[in-house]
Scaffold this motif. Structure first.
Motif, PDB file in Angstrom:
ATOM      1  N   LEU A 247      13.710   6.025  -7.010  1.00  0.00           N
ATOM      2  CA  LEU A 247      14.415   5.460  -8.408  1.00  0.00           C
ATOM      3  C   LEU A 247      15.653   6.442  -7.838  1.00  0.00           C
ATOM      4  CD1 LEU A 247      12.324   4.112 -10.518  1.00  0.00           C
ATOM      5  CD2 LEU A 247      14.053   2.759  -9.067  1.00  0.00           C
ATOM      6  N   ALA A 250      17.994   6.010  -5.041  1.00  0.00           N
ATOM      7  CA  ALA A 250      18.567   4.707  -5.381  1.00  0.00           C
ATOM      8  C   ALA A 250      20.361   5.503  -6.826  1.00  0.00           C
ATOM      9  CB  ALA A 250      18.135   3.589  -6.328  1.00  0.00           C
ATOM     10  N   ARG A 283      10.564  -5.110 -13.078  1.00  0.00           N
ATOM     11  CA  ARG A 283      10.533  -5.347 -12.215  1.00  0.00           C
ATOM     12  C   ARG A 283      12.062  -5.647 -11.735  1.00  0.00           C
ATOM     13  NH1 ARG A 283       5.373  -4.192 -10.682  1.00  0.00           N
ATOM     14  NH2 ARG A 283       5.463  -5.907  -9.098  1.00  0.00           N
ATOM     15  N   THR A 284      12.587  -5.510 -11.386  1.00  0.00           N
ATOM     16  CA  THR A 284      14.316  -5.831 -10.501  1.00  0.00           C
ATOM     17  C   THR A 284      14.373  -5.690  -9.378  1.00  0.00           C
ATOM     18  OG1 THR A 284      15.270  -4.106 -11.648  1.00  0.00           O
ATOM     19  CG2 THR A 284      15.147  -6.329 -13.638  1.00  0.00           C
ATOM     20  N   ASP A 285      13.923  -4.089  -8.940  1.00  0.00           N
ATOM     21  CA  ASP A 285      14.132  -4.247  -7.125  1.00  0.00           C
ATOM     22  C   ASP A 285      12.824  -3.346  -6.675  1.00  0.00           C
ATOM     23  OD1 ASP A 285      14.069  -1.444  -8.673  1.00  0.00           O
ATOM     24  OD2 ASP A 285      16.495  -1.537  -9.123  1.00  0.00           O
ATOM     25  N   ALA A 286      13.215  -3.322  -6.315  1.00  0.00           N
ATOM     26  CA  ALA A 286      11.928  -2.573  -5.153  1.00  0.00           C
ATOM     27  C   ALA A 286      11.901  -0.912  -6.590  1.00  0.00           C
ATOM     28  CB  ALA A 286      12.178  -2.372  -3.628  1.00  0.00           C
ATOM     29  N   GLY A 287      12.510  -0.086  -5.605  1.00  0.00           N
ATOM     30  CA  GLY A 287      11.852   0.918  -7.030  1.00  0.00           C
ATOM     31  C   GLY A 287      10.868   0.789  -8.180  1.00  0.00           C
ATOM     32  N   ARG A 289       9.385  -1.983  -9.157  1.00  0.00           N
ATOM     33  CA  ARG A 289       7.887  -2.608  -9.047  1.00  0.00           C
ATOM     34  C   ARG A 289       7.361  -1.792  -7.894  1.00  0.00           C
ATOM     35  NH1 ARG A 289      10.545  -6.159  -5.750  1.00  0.00           N
ATOM     36  NH2 ARG A 289      11.147  -7.711  -7.612  1.00  0.00           N
ATOM     37  N   GLN A 560      10.997   0.573  -0.095  1.00  0.00           N
ATOM     38  CA  GLN A 560      11.319  -1.215   0.043  1.00  0.00           C
ATOM     39  C   GLN A 560      10.675  -1.389   0.687  1.00  0.00           C
ATOM     40  OE1 GLN A 560      14.079  -1.721  -1.207  1.00  0.00           O
ATOM     41  NE2 GLN A 560      13.593  -3.738  -0.332  1.00  0.00           N
ATOM     42  N   HIS A 563       7.599  -3.742  -0.618  1.00  0.00           N
ATOM     43  CA  HIS A 563       8.500  -4.499  -1.507  1.00  0.00           C
ATOM     44  C   HIS A 563       7.814  -6.075  -0.691  1.00  0.00           C
ATOM     45  CE1 HIS A 563      10.791  -7.066  -2.519  1.00  0.00           C
ATOM     46  NE2 HIS A 563      11.527  -7.032  -3.379  1.00  0.00           N
ATOM     47  N   PRO A 569      15.469  -2.662   5.047  1.00  0.00           N
ATOM     48  CA  PRO A 569      16.933  -3.504   4.818  1.00  0.00           C
ATOM     49  C   PRO A 569      17.990  -2.012   6.133  1.00  0.00           C
ATOM     50  CG  PRO A 569      16.214  -3.161   2.272  1.00  0.00           C
ATOM     51  CD  PRO A 569      15.430  -2.159   3.694  1.00  0.00           C
ATOM     52  N   HIS A 572      18.980   0.983   4.756  1.00  0.00           N
ATOM     53  CA  HIS A 572      18.418   2.638   5.396  1.00  0.00           C
ATOM     54  C   HIS A 572      18.232   2.470   6.256  1.00  0.00           C
ATOM     55  CE1 HIS A 572      17.579   0.636   0.636  1.00  0.00           C
ATOM     56  NE2 HIS A 572      16.057   1.410   0.911  1.00  0.00           N
TER      57      HIS A 572
END
Length: 592
Positions: A247, A250, A283-287, A289, A560, A563, A569, A572
């Motif tokens: 996080l 990011a 839980r909106t993104d991989a980090g 979550r 990631q 996920h 991605p 990355h």
């Protein structure tokens, strides 16, 4: 030149004062000279008595004490062999060989550094300090003084302890709680300029907890439930640290509720009370979550009964492999220690000083690189010695008899845990203590000689430390960077090849960040040296920065890959390629 900050370690202060009990007993028994080796052993053990777990202190204090005891015995035997401890050939030659070996061993780790220093200092003292006790008895008394302080470290409870668990685990409990606090601090700093220092603080907290929990467990079952619980709580913090690092990479600021979970877990570790409900992040993104999943797993661990098995340990036992003694860095440091010992011994013997052994003993402390940059530690040593000698001179004029000297030793022992935060203050306290022991040993006051010989030792180390000896300078920085680069590549390869192996990933991540921290410390130390030394590690900061960015990006990629959608991605993958190229370019600069 700056002093370290932090709360006063009152438990260590109490132990330092009580460490003078063997000296007091010997004075009451009418044998003050017998208490001098014991007080020396306790003093050197007190310098090594740093915060941490009780179990880790067994090696941190015990192994250097054994080395010092052996050195004192060897030095006494050498003095008897050469006759009166005087020789312009034999003593410098032996001290030089001892310095070469002890210096090389000292480069392999902190405990080895303490062992190398104590064996060499005790060897010099044994060869030069005139005491009536035979060598074997001196060695046993030295060891007894250090063991007495170690017993105090193991037995005395910590003052003001909060937890309800066994006090023998206070150090481990505080270290694990500090990890959760550091996770909360990093989450709070996400998206701000404090994110990078927060990530470094988290890495340091993980290193300290890893050290505190290392070593064999006292028992496997029954009463070791609290110990197993701490190991499980530390293992539960590792996925939290990984998610927080991702996080921070990011850089998107988080709501305040994301910080509350780790803070509640830290309080639970300290007090032993239930952690209660933990606020769940979105839980909106991989980090996020990964953070939520890590909090759920941690809550399950904290709610588990103490007697339940801790489950899989996520790399919590991984430790960095210590360096080899006869590496390039070990040879460089050992050679400088040897030259310093030979030079100072020859000068001291040639001047025919009664306390000739003070010069080589002083150079052993001064040449240690882990006490700060060379120029600053020499300046601190000079100022501290003059101050300590002046304090002792006033004390000698105001009081007489052995008991005030014992009181001075006890006071200095109590001050050592605080004085170790600044080398000049530590030198002043140790100088006062040593001069008190010299007087108790039956020798006349020697404040002025102590100042003169310490200044001569300072000059010797300052000159030798900047001599162009055979081999290249900066080996310690290059060796640390080599280790960090290798650990980063192993971590990246594991994440890409075996993303499902979280246990191995956690161990390699800890090794990568720990190696990076060691390299950063070596670089900062070298950069603070005088230009003639600092220039040999030019460009190293660029390598460390490239390694740090590669490890952080690898951590973000690992999160990631966890996920559910799977796959890395393209953004990355492009960043990984860019960081690898950047590292290759930066590494080519200091390698030329």
């Amino acid at each position: 030149m700056r002093a370290q900050r932090g709360p006063v370690p009152w438990s260590a202060v109490l132990r330092g004062a009580l460490a003078s009990v063997p000296l007091l007993v010997s004075v009451i028994a009418g044998q003050p000279t017998a208490g001098v080796p014991a007080a020396l052993g306790a003093m050197l053990a007190g310098i090594n008595d740093r915060p941490g777990s009780r179990r880790a202190s067994v090696a941190r204090l015990g192994l250097p004490a054994l080395a010092g005891s052996a050195g004192l015995l060897g030095g006494t035997m050498l003095a008897a062999a050469v006759g009166g401890g005087r020789s312009l050939i034999v003593l410098p030659l032996v001290f030089g060989l001892m310095g070469l070996v002890a210096g090389a061993v000292s480069s392999t780790g902190p405990v080895a550094s303490a062992c190398g220093t104590q064996v060499l200092v005790a060897f010099v003292i044994g060869a030069g300090m005139p005491l009536p006790e035979p060598g074997p008895l001196r060695a046993l008394l030295f060891l007894a003084g250090a063991v007495w302080l170690l017993v105090l470290r193991l037995v005395l409870p910590s003052p003001g302890r909060l937890g309800s668990g066994p006090y023998r685990l206070d150090g481990e409990r505080e270290a694990v709680a500090a990890v959760y606090e550091a996770v909360a601090g990093l989450l709070r700093a996400v998206g701000s300029p404090q994110a990078r220092p927060g990530r470094a603080a988290l890495s340091a907290a993980l290193d300290q907890a890893q050290d505190a929990l290392s070593g064999p467990r006292l028992r496997r079952y029954s009463s070791s439930g609290a110990e197993r619980r701490l190991h499980a709580q530390y293992a539960a913090a590792l996925p939290l640290a990984e998610a927080a690092t991702a996080l921070a990479w990011a850089g998107v600021r988080l709501p305040g509720r994301a910080v509350e979970g780790p803070r509640l877990l830290a309080a639970s570790v300290r007090t032993g009370a239930p952690c209660g409900p933990l606020p769940a992040p979105a839980r909106t993104d991989a980090g996020l979550r990964a953070l939520d999943d890590a909090l759920l797993r941690a809550a399950a661990v904290f709610d588990r009964p103490p007697w339940a098995p801790p489950g899989r340990r996520d790399g919590s036992s991984s430790l960095s492999v210590p360096g080899r003694a006869w590496s390039a860095a070990g040879r460089e440091y050992g050679l400088r220690v040897a030259v310093c010992c030979v030079t100072s011994t020859v000068v001291a013997q040639w001047l025919h000083h009664d306390h000739w052994y003070w010069m080589p003993a002083t150079t052993v402390f001064l040449v240690k690189p882990d006490l700060g940059p060379l120029a600053s530690r020499v300046a601190c040593r000079a100022v501290g010695t003059v101050t300590g000698a002046a304090v002792f001179g006033v004390l000698a004029m105001l009081v007489s008899g052995p008991f005030p000297l014992v009181a001075a030793v006890a006071l200095c022992g109590a001050l050592i845990p605080v004085a170790t935060r600044h080398f000049a203050v530590q030198t002043a306290v140790v100088t006062t203590l040593v001069l008190s022991l010299v007087l108790l040993g039956g020798e006349p006051p020697a404040s002025l000689r102590r100042v003169v010989e310490s200044l001569l030792a300072c000059t010797t180390v300052l000159i030798v430390g900047h001599l162009p000896l055979p081999g290249r300078r900066g080996h310690s920085v290059r060796a640390a960077l080599d280790t960090a680069v290798g650990a980063a590549h192993r971590y990246l390869s594991h994440v890409l090849d075996s993303p499902e192996d979280r246990t191995g990933r956690g161990a390699l991540r800890r090794d990568a960040y720990r190696s990076l921290a060691v390299a950063r410390t070596a670089i900062d130390l070298s950069a603070a040296e005088l230009p003639t030394v600092a220039r040999h590690s030019a460009g190293s900061e660029g390598v460390a920065g490239a390694v740090e960015r590669l490890i952080d990006t690898t951590t973000a990629c690992a999160v990631q890959l966890d996920h559910p959608a799977g796959g890395l991605p393209p953004s990355h993958a492009e960043l990984l390629a860019a960081h690898l190229s950047e590292l290759e370019r930066a590494w080519a600069v200091p390698s030329r």
